[in-house]
Scaffold this motif. Structure first.
Motif, short mmCIF file in Angstrom:
data_model
loop_
_atom_site.label_atom_id
_atom_site.label_comp_id
_atom_site.label_asym_id
_atom_site.label_seq_id
_atom_site.Cartn_x
_atom_site.Cartn_y
_atom_site.Cartn_z
N LEU A 47 -10.55 42.82 151.52
CA LEU A 47 -9.89 42.58 150.25
C LEU A 47 -10.27 41.26 149.59
O LEU A 47 -9.85 40.98 148.49
N LEU A 68 -14.86 46.92 143.66
CA LEU A 68 -13.64 47.52 144.21
C LEU A 68 -13.93 48.41 145.40
O LEU A 68 -13.18 48.43 146.38
N ALA A 72 -12.45 47.63 149.11
CA ALA A 72 -11.55 48.60 149.72
C ALA A 72 -12.16 49.28 150.93
O ALA A 72 -11.50 50.11 151.57
N ASN A 354 -8.22 44.89 139.65
CA ASN A 354 -7.91 44.66 141.06
C ASN A 354 -7.56 45.92 141.84
O ASN A 354 -7.56 45.90 143.07
N ASN A 355 -7.25 47.00 141.15
CA ASN A 355 -6.76 48.19 141.84
C ASN A 355 -7.51 49.44 141.40
O ASN A 355 -7.71 49.68 140.20
N LYS A 418 0.69 46.23 148.35
CA LYS A 418 -0.51 45.70 147.69
C LYS A 418 -1.75 46.46 148.14
O LYS A 418 -2.60 46.83 147.33
N ASP A 419 -1.86 46.70 149.46
CA ASP A 419 -3.00 47.45 149.97
C ASP A 419 -3.03 48.87 149.41
O ASP A 419 -4.08 49.39 149.02
N HIS A 422 -4.08 48.92 145.87
CA HIS A 422 -5.51 48.63 145.77
C HIS A 422 -6.34 49.88 146.02
O HIS A 422 -7.37 50.10 145.37
#
Length: 470
Positions: A47, A68, A72, A354-355, A418-419, A422
């Motif tokens: 991350l 990303l 990930a 970010n996601n 958060k994970d 993501h």
């Protein structure tokens, strides 16, 4: 004394039975397979950019999808322009292929699988061995025979049809397609899966009795492409395009508008005209159809269709027998979809900085359940998350194999949320503070529309019954 011993034995048996039952349910619920536990998945998340193994300098991460996907752990660089596709990515690709298969077979497509290694002799017959130049990966076997790793299969499929002898006109249109690895010796691979040396593509080849019939097939396949992108809820533009090295009489590209795109597109504000700038005259600023103003934008090419005519069928002798039993050269078309490119391009156009956000049908898993942190007050109410998981398996059959339980209870709920955000699961269910209420209430975060719902277990089940799976 005997009564006391009997009572104690019965209590001991009951306690042991309950423990065994709980253990059994934690692994197998009513004969089902094991719960999908996140801690058991091979998903090396990186991350932070400085932890992206093999990614090179952060300055080389030139687009959002590449960054990303590396962060990930969806892909891992293998060598220049080639990547390991890790389990989440393979799941997404398999779902995309199912969507493609459904549309291709709905119009009569039949799936085949042709060799990636093709003889140089075929390419020399079509005169593309020299035309494609350094773009082809070329090699020789121990007998000094020349081959290439195919970027496309017009020659191979046309020879396949020619080898069968005359087809009957009753067998046409014939539509053969495959989803296979392709190879192109890109001089400067970049943008992750958007432009690599090895990639997956769906390529279809069609054979028809006449130009008119071939154009009808061309439109059928083009409409199927439009349905695929509509099902994925991706905004696309169909544009006039150059036929390039594949050749033929006409072609169109399916483009996803994006600033990172390498193609320049011209679109009319007043009508439906759209074209790649390669097809336009340099000084042309007005639409050739209505004289309206042309607006320029950029796009990522994710599909390409060609009407080939008899370019390949006449060379290789791919013919059919007409009503008078005379051999006639078949009219051909070819149609490509970049499978891995669609995957990366969808991340490019849908995701935040970010996601990751996926087309809903393609998300690697639809639901991620986050139980309470170990040692928290909420953990005292044991088994709620597991019970919800099991009820989902019982009552929402399309979600079997689509729900993950994030059992990393040593981490805070916030860290796991958060994970999960993501990675882009469409629905994240959190066993937070409100599970202490009567009845317990779960927090449901809908990632694709940003909504948060607070629902009881029964309401969660009702809500997720509407989820569609590819």
């Amino acid at each position: 004394m005997e009564v006391a011993i009997h009572s104690y034995s019965r209590r001991l048996f009951n306690n042991l039975f309950c423990r065994v039952l709980r253990l059994h349910r934690s692994h197998y619920h009513h004969g089902r397979s094991k719960r999908l536990l996140l801690s058991r998945l091979f998903q090396p998340m990186n991350l932070r950019e400085d932890r992206m193994v093999g990614a090179g300098r952060s300055s080389e991460l030139t687009c959002k999808s590449q960054r990303l996907m590396l962060q990930a752990g969806l892909i891992q660089p293998a060598n220049t322009g080639c990547f390991h596709y890790l389990p989440y990515t393979v799941r997404v690709m398999e779902k995309l292929v199912r969507v493609i298969d459904k549309e291709m077979q709905s119009i009569g497509g039949q799936k085949v699988n042709m060799p990636s290694l093709t003889s140089a002799s075929l390419w020399k017959i079509s005169e593309r061995w020299d035309l494609l130049g350094k773009e082809l990966f070329r090699l020789k076997d121990r007998h000094n025979m020349e081959y290439c790793l195919s970027p496309t299969h017009e020659e191979a499929v046309t020879e396949l049809i020619a080898m069968q002898g005359n087809l009957s006109y009753k067998q046409l249109p014939l539509m053969l397609y495959q989803v296979t690895r392709k190879f192109r010796d890109e001089p400067k691979p970049r943008f992750g899966l958007l432009r690599g040396r090895e990639f997956y593509m769906k390529d279809m080849y069609t054979f028809d009795v006449s130009e008119q019939a071939a154009m009808e097939t061309y439109n059928f396949v083009s409409d199927a492409y439009s349905r695929i992108f509509d099902r994925l809820e991706l905004q696309f533009v169909k544009v006039q395009a150059d036929t390039g090295s594949i050749g033929g009489k006409m072609s169109h590209e399916f483009q996803l508008p994006a600033e990172i795109g390498e193609d320049r597109l011209l679109m009319c504000c007043d009508c439906h005209f759209a074209a790649n700038v390669e097809t336009m005259k340099d000084a042309e600023t007005n639409c050739p159809q209505c004289c309206g103003k042309l607006i320029e934008s950029k796009g990522i090419e994710v599909g390409h269709t060609f009407y080939l005519g008899t370019k390949y069928s006449s060379i290789f002798g791919a013919t059919y027998s007409n009503t008078e039993n005379k051999p006639i050269v078949a009219e051909m078309g070819c149609f490509g979809l970049g499978v891995t490119r669609i995957l990366a391009a969808s991340i490019e156009v849908l995701s935040t900085e970010n996601n990751i956000r996926w087309p809903s049908l393609l998300a690697p898993y639809q639901v991620c359940i986050i139980p309470p942190k170990k040692g928290s007050k909420e953990e005292l109410i044991t088994g709620l998350s597991e019970t919800l998981y099991d009820h989902l398996m019982d009552t929402v059959p399309q979600l079997r194999g689509e729900v993950l339980l994030d059992d990393r209870s040593h981490l805070t709920v916030g860290k796991r949320l958060k994970d999960a955000s993501h990675l882009g699961y469409p629905y994240i269910i959190i066993a937070g503070k409100r599970i202490l209420e009567d009845p317990p209430v779960f927090e449901v975060s809908c990632q694709n529309n940003g909504k948060t719902l607070f629902l009881t277990q029964d309401s969660v089940l009702d809500f997720l019954r509407n989820v569609q799976i590819a």
